[in-house]
Design a protein around this motif. Structure first.
Motif, mmCIF file in Angstrom:
data_model
loop_
_atom_site.group_PDB
_atom_site.id
_atom_site.type_symbol
_atom_site.label_atom_id
_atom_site.label_comp_id
_atom_site.label_asym_id
_atom_site.label_seq_id
_atom_site.Cartn_x
_atom_site.Cartn_y
_atom_site.Cartn_z
ATOM 1 N N VAL A 16 -40.560 90.867 20.355
ATOM 2 C CA VAL A 16 -39.184 91.146 20.773
ATOM 3 C C VAL A 16 -38.854 90.353 22.027
ATOM 4 N N ARG A 17 -39.757 90.391 23.007
ATOM 5 C CA ARG A 17 -39.523 89.674 24.265
ATOM 6 C C ARG A 17 -39.301 88.188 24.020
ATOM 7 N N ASP A 18 -40.180 87.567 23.234
ATOM 8 C CA ASP A 18 -40.067 86.126 22.996
ATOM 9 C C ASP A 18 -38.805 85.793 22.203
ATOM 10 N N GLU A 19 -38.442 86.662 21.251
ATOM 11 C CA GLU A 19 -37.220 86.429 20.483
ATOM 12 C C GLU A 19 -35.989 86.500 21.377
ATOM 13 N N LEU A 20 -35.966 87.472 22.282
ATOM 14 C CA LEU A 20 -34.810 87.624 23.169
ATOM 15 C C LEU A 20 -34.699 86.450 24.136
ATOM 16 N N THR A 21 -35.814 86.027 24.704
ATOM 17 C CA THR A 21 -35.740 84.914 25.657
ATOM 18 C C THR A 21 -35.290 83.637 24.960
ATOM 19 N N ALA A 22 -35.753 83.410 23.713
ATOM 20 C CA ALA A 22 -35.354 82.205 22.974
ATOM 21 C C ALA A 22 -33.898 82.286 22.539
ATOM 22 N N LEU A 23 -33.485 83.451 22.048
ATOM 23 C CA LEU A 23 -32.115 83.625 21.556
ATOM 24 C C LEU A 23 -31.099 83.452 22.676
ATOM 25 N N LEU A 24 -31.421 83.972 23.851
ATOM 26 C CA LEU A 24 -30.457 84.000 24.946
ATOM 27 C C LEU A 24 -30.690 82.906 25.983
ATOM 28 N N GLY A 25 -31.811 82.191 25.872
ATOM 29 C CA GLY A 25 -32.143 81.210 26.899
ATOM 30 C C GLY A 25 -32.283 81.861 28.257
ATOM 31 N N ALA A 26 -32.874 83.060 28.271
ATOM 32 C CA ALA A 26 -32.954 83.865 29.493
ATOM 33 C C ALA A 26 -34.403 83.988 29.935
ATOM 34 N N PRO A 27 -34.649 84.096 31.240
ATOM 35 C CA PRO A 27 -36.022 84.249 31.734
ATOM 36 C C PRO A 27 -36.546 85.658 31.507
ATOM 37 N N ALA A 28 -37.873 85.782 31.376
ATOM 38 C CA ALA A 28 -38.529 87.085 31.313
ATOM 39 C C ALA A 28 -39.044 87.443 32.697
ATOM 40 N N LEU A 29 -38.932 88.722 33.062
ATOM 41 C CA LEU A 29 -39.355 89.145 34.386
ATOM 42 C C LEU A 29 -39.792 90.603 34.349
ATOM 43 N N PRO A 30 -40.733 90.980 35.230
ATOM 44 C CA PRO A 30 -41.187 92.366 35.290
ATOM 45 C C PRO A 30 -40.214 93.233 36.070
ATOM 46 N N THR A 31 -40.389 94.541 35.934
ATOM 47 C CA THR A 31 -39.573 95.467 36.709
ATOM 48 C C THR A 31 -40.441 96.601 37.219
ATOM 49 N N GLY A 32 -40.104 97.093 38.385
ATOM 50 C CA GLY A 32 -40.800 98.240 38.941
ATOM 51 C C GLY A 32 -40.131 99.555 38.599
ATOM 52 N N ALA A 33 -39.004 99.512 37.893
ATOM 53 C CA ALA A 33 -38.238 100.718 37.590
ATOM 54 C C ALA A 33 -38.546 101.201 36.179
ATOM 55 N N GLY A 34 -38.621 102.525 36.017
ATOM 56 C CA GLY A 34 -38.826 103.101 34.695
ATOM 57 C C GLY A 34 -37.527 103.181 33.919
ATOM 58 N N HIS A 35 -37.637 103.177 32.584
ATOM 59 C CA HIS A 35 -36.450 103.211 31.721
ATOM 60 C C HIS A 35 -36.774 103.916 30.413
ATOM 61 N N ASP A 36 -35.743 104.411 29.743
ATOM 62 C CA ASP A 36 -35.937 105.010 28.422
ATOM 63 C C ASP A 36 -36.537 104.011 27.442
ATOM 64 N N ALA A 37 -36.200 102.733 27.583
ATOM 65 C CA ALA A 37 -36.774 101.716 26.706
ATOM 66 C C ALA A 37 -38.290 101.686 26.833
#
Length: 399
Positions: free
Chosen positions: A329-350
């Motif tokens: 999913v991560r690689d598909e999203l970064t390729a589809l959107l041309g967007a960088p991947a980055l970590p987060t320190g915040a929790g989420h429902d995802a």
């Protein structure tokens, strides 16, 4: 077609906190219930069918609920005195994406839904992502229903007051079993996208994180009649834990430890406290580091308490292992959107859902880098870019 900023403007006056600044919108309080009504009306106006579940979550379906569904959404509650974008941006962007898809005549070939999760921040009952935790079975319903807010109201009582049946709370295989893929859009809570010069990013990981309560107990007494040498004052070890948390976190690789809340009992100005509760938020990249950090602070708390003739009890209120989002999913999203991947320190429902289904997250740039505070921000153009990115993901996934 309504933009995310126009939708945010509609709810701008709901839950404003005149004392703290920002917004205080807590699950099942007046402001959050008003937001639920607003979301239900907005979803219904778009032809979506809103079906509440037994955990306080709202599922708005474009078509009939079905298997292998594409689901997006976020939350509407906030921390005390929180920002304008944390949570609601993901919800309004999902509604805006539905508008965009409808305007181009798109019809999803897979079921598509927008979900609003309950008590994501834990601002009222102390456990974050409570709606998604209950639905996924990671929090037992009997534990959740017994949680109490500052006034002593239980989660079960709050549900009943809001017209919900607490007996229905718990694992929800009917809804979660339908989710084929989940994506959550959220304002970034940090400076990653500022540093990368990008309006939109993709989440790669979430830090392991949890909340612990340290209860220091001493001897309550009169502030004027008790000599300094005769005291067992729990406020001293409680206060001492605050700088110890920072010092301990610095000994681990990029760990975070925060004391954001402290409550003396009984809390009188001229009273030596009987007990003091201190809440610790601890996070690190590795589960072992998070646990080791808390263990170190627990040991130090015992030493501080003993020095003052007090005792301390440590209890875990919530914990979530570190999350590595589905690489496909991560690689598909970064390729589809041309967007960088980055970590987060915040929790989420995802992050909670990622243990059950392929899930991903999109971040929208926050030029202040500040979150959980009134200064949290996102520019209108970046919000539009986020909604466009989410629209592209939903279009691709629901074909």
């Amino acid at each position: 077609m309504v933009t995310p900023n126009e939708l945010l403007a509609e709810i701008d006056g709901i839950g404003r906190d005149r004392t703290r600044g920002g917004y205080s919108r807590h699950v099942f309080d007046h402001a959050e219930l008003e937001l639920r009504e607003w979301f239900t009306a907005q979803a219904s106006a778009r032809g979506l069918t809103v079906l509440p579940d037994g955990n306080g979550n709202l599922w708005a379906w474009w078509s009939d609920p079905g298997d292998d569904a594409v689901v997006t959404g976020s939350h509407l509650d906030s921390v005390p005195g929180g920002g304008r974008f944390d949570g609601p941006l993901g919800v309004v962007s999902a509604l805006s994406a539905v508008d965009r898809l409808r305007a181009e005549g798109f019809r999803p070939s897979r079921p598509l839904a927008v979900v609003v999760f309950a008590e994501e921040e834990g601002g009222r009952f102390g456990v974050p992502c409570l709606g998604s935790r209950l639905a996924s079975g990671s929090t037992a319903p009997e534990t959740a229903l017994g949680l109490r807010d500052e006034s002593g109201t239980t989660f079960a009582e709050a549900m009943s007051a809001a017209g919900m049946d607490p007996r229905l709370a718990g694992p929800d295989p009917a809804n979660l079993g339908r989710v084929g893929r989940f994506v959550e859009l959220h304002v970034e809570q940090g400076r990653g996208l500022i540093d990368r010069g990008s309006a939109v990013g993709v989440a790669s990981t979430i830090l392991a994180h949890g909340r612990w309560r340290f209860r220091f107990t001493g001897q309550g007494n009169h502030a004027g009649a008790t000599p300094m040498g005769d005291r067992a004052d729990p406020m001293l070890p409680a206060a001492g834990l605050v700088p110890e948390a920072r010092s301990a976190a610095l000994r681990f690789d990029d760990a975070r430890a925060t004391v954001g809340r402290l409550r003396p009992n009984p809390g009188g100005t001229n009273v030596i406290a009987e007990s003091v509760d201190v809440w610790l938020d601890a996070r690190a990249h590795r589960d072992a580091d998070t646990r080791a950090l808390v263990d170190e602070l627990s040991g130090r708390a015992e030493e501080l308490a003993a020095q003052e003739g007090c005792s301390v009890r440590v209890s875990e209120e919530s914990y979530a292992d570190g999350v590595s989002f589905d690489s496909g999913v991560r690689d598909e999203l970064t390729a589809l959107l041309g967007a960088p991947a980055l970590p987060t320190g915040a929790g989420h429902d995802a992050g909670v859902l990622s243990a059950r289904t392929p899930a991903g997250m999109l971040f929208v740039r926050n030029p202040t880098g500040i979150s959980h505070a009134p200064q949290e921000h996102a520019e209108q153009d970046d919000c539009t870019a986020g909604a466009e990115a989410l629209t592209e993901v939903l279009r691709r996934w629901s074909r």
